[in-house]
Motif scaffolding. Structure first.
Motif, short mmCIF file in Angstrom:
data_model
loop_
_atom_site.label_atom_id
_atom_site.label_comp_id
_atom_site.label_asym_id
_atom_site.label_seq_id
_atom_site.Cartn_x
_atom_site.Cartn_y
_atom_site.Cartn_z
N SER A 1 0.87 -1.18 0.00
CA SER A 1 0.00 0.00 0.00
C SER A 1 0.90 1.23 0.00
CB SER A 1 -0.94 -0.01 1.21
OG SER A 1 -0.17 0.06 2.38
N GLU A 2 0.28 2.39 -0.14
CA GLU A 2 1.07 3.60 -0.33
C GLU A 2 2.10 3.82 0.78
OE1 GLU A 2 -0.88 6.96 -2.28
OE2 GLU A 2 -0.24 8.11 -0.52
N SER A 3 3.27 4.16 0.41
CA SER A 3 4.35 4.34 1.37
C SER A 3 5.27 5.45 0.87
CB SER A 3 5.12 3.02 1.49
OG SER A 3 5.99 3.07 2.58
N SER A 4 5.89 6.17 1.78
CA SER A 4 6.68 7.29 1.27
C SER A 4 8.00 7.48 2.00
CB SER A 4 5.86 8.58 1.34
OG SER A 4 5.71 8.95 2.69
N PRO B 1 1.11 1.51 -5.06
CA PRO B 1 0.77 0.36 -5.91
C PRO B 1 -0.51 0.62 -6.69
CG PRO B 1 1.15 -0.31 -3.64
CD PRO B 1 1.07 1.18 -3.64
N LEU B 2 -0.59 0.07 -7.90
CA LEU B 2 -1.78 0.25 -8.73
C LEU B 2 -2.75 -0.90 -8.49
CD1 LEU B 2 -0.32 1.30 -12.21
CD2 LEU B 2 -1.52 2.72 -10.55
N GLY C 1 -1.89 -4.85 -6.74
CA GLY C 1 -0.62 -4.34 -7.24
C GLY C 1 0.39 -4.15 -6.10
N PHE C 2 1.63 -4.04 -6.45
CA PHE C 2 2.66 -3.73 -5.44
C PHE C 2 3.72 -2.87 -6.10
CE2 PHE C 2 3.96 -7.62 -7.52
CZ PHE C 2 5.31 -7.42 -7.75
N ALA C 3 4.47 -2.18 -5.27
CA ALA C 3 5.57 -1.36 -5.77
C ALA C 3 6.83 -1.88 -5.09
CB ALA C 3 5.33 0.09 -5.39
#
Ligand SMILES: *[C@@H]1O[C@H](CO)[C@@H](O)[C@H](O)[C@H]1NC(C)=O
Ligand SMILES: *[C@@H]1O[C@H](CO)[C@@H](O)[C@H](O)[C@H]1NC(C)=O
Ligand SMILES: *[C@@H]1O[C@H](CO)[C@@H](O)[C@H](O)[C@H]1NC(C)=O
Ligand SMILES: *[C@@H]1O[C@H](CO)[C@@H](O)[C@H](O)[C@H]1NC(C)=O
Length: 306
Positions: free
Chosen positions: A79-82, A123-124, A128-130
């Motif tokens: 999930s979104e991470s920064s 991630p899309l 999805g994953f990044a």
């Protein structure tokens, strides 16, 4: 205006400015993502970055023997991470470069006005994953992009273009014309330059030229950080011995680009290593059939220094 046909052209020339010491960036963050050990690459240490919320560390259990340690681990985000990097006060308003490594290197250059810089991995879709193996954030030297002299070229002709540093620039191709592949070992900004052979439309139209002289860097012109010596000591010149072409021809390079509709910045690095004397070399430059420069005279642009 058809954005696909927009091209920005900036030229870099050489003069007597000699930078003997190697460049040390004011801001520099190097991370070895997904690993709990520091890793060395290109004489730099990438600091271990093993854990982040909503991420998993992955390690390559069977790496290729010659694959750099940096690429043997990755952080995977579901999930979104920064990431947030704080920028030194005196460096705000300057350019910042960053590279994300995950076997494919993604490199960007942008202007930072605030006190921090954030990279978000998002991630899309639902499954999805990044992922990322390493991150480099660094400030390039001042005047790395000179906002003067760029031309905007399209079907309407040529206009001057300002504000070169305001958009985010992504590196698409970085090419050492007429020379060898250069790795981060050969470049003080750790860039990779690839040879131009594969981009030449007709290889026999050009021949390689090289010199053993160190480039004559001049004040106000290109410096070693704009491109290393190895870039300027090799070149392509028109192959006038090619009788099939009758002496009248272009040397053309084709560069595949991904996204239609985006403007592209073309930066030409020119160092005259082929002229026997001043004011003997003139040429035209076309970008996608549009005329960008006619009778470009390097002697004039380099203040008559060879
Ligand atoms: C990694 O390098 C940093 C900076 O040199 C150092 O502070 C840290 O202790 C090192 N970490 C490990 C796990 O060696
Ligand atoms: C340059 O770009 C910035 C951000 O897009 C904008 O605010 C500024 O007005 C532009 N300056 C010029 C001279 O076009
Ligand atoms: C680039 O650096 C490597 C490692 O130091 C060296 O072996 C190679 O010869 C250099 N290449 C050029 C073109 O100077
Ligand atoms: C070189 O290319 C330009 C742009 O496509 C074209 O206008 C010009 O006629 C070409 N010159 C020669 C000699 O083929």
């Amino acid at each position: 205006m058809d954005a696909q046909k927009l091209h920005l052209l900036a030229l870099m020339f050489l003069s007597l400015f000699y930078l003997a010491k190697s460049f040390v960036p004011a801001n520099s963050f190097l991370l070895n993502c997904g690993s709990n050990a520091n890793a060395s690459l290109y004489d730099s240490v990438f600091i271990a970055d093993s854990a982040k919320p909503s991420s998993v560390s992955l390690t390559d259990k069977n790496p290729y023997p010659d694959s750099p340690i940096l690429y043997r681990a990755a952080l995977v985000f579901t999930s979104e991470s920064s990431y947030e990097f704080s920028i030194k006060q005196n460096e705000r308003g300057d350019s910042l470069g960053f590279r994300a490594h995950n076997k494919v290197l993604k490199e960007f250059l942008l202007r930072i006005d605030g006190e921090a810089f954030e990279i978000i991995f998002s991630p899309l879709g639902d499954f999805g994953f990044a992922f990322v193996s390493a991150i480099e954030v660094f400030s390039p030297p001042k005047d790395f992009i000179i906002d003067d002299g760029a031309r905007l070229i399209n079907g309407n002709g040529i206009e001057s273009y300002k504000n070169l540093t305001s958009p985010v620039l992504e590196t698409v191709h970085r090419v050492n014309v007429g020379g060898l592949k250069l790795t981060p070992f050969n470049d003080s900004l750790w860039r990779t330059w690839i040879p131009d052979d594969g981009f030449l439309v007709l290889e026999s139209a050009a021949k390689k030229a090289s010199t053993s002289h160190v480039p004559n860097y001049q004040n106000g012109g290109a410096a070693r950080e704009i491109a290393p010596d190895n870039v300027y000591i090799t070149a392509r010149e028109m192959n006038r011995d090619n009788s099939m072409l009758n002496g009248i021809f272009n040397v053309t390079w084709d560069f595949p680009v991904g996204s239609l509709g985006a403007p592209y910045l073309v930066r030409l690095h020119l160092c005259d290593i082929v002229s026997p004397a001043l004011n003997q070399l003139y040429f035209n430059v076309y970008i996608n059939d549009f005329s960008a420069y006619t009778d470009l005279d390097l002697s004039l642009l380099t203040v008559h220094v060879l």
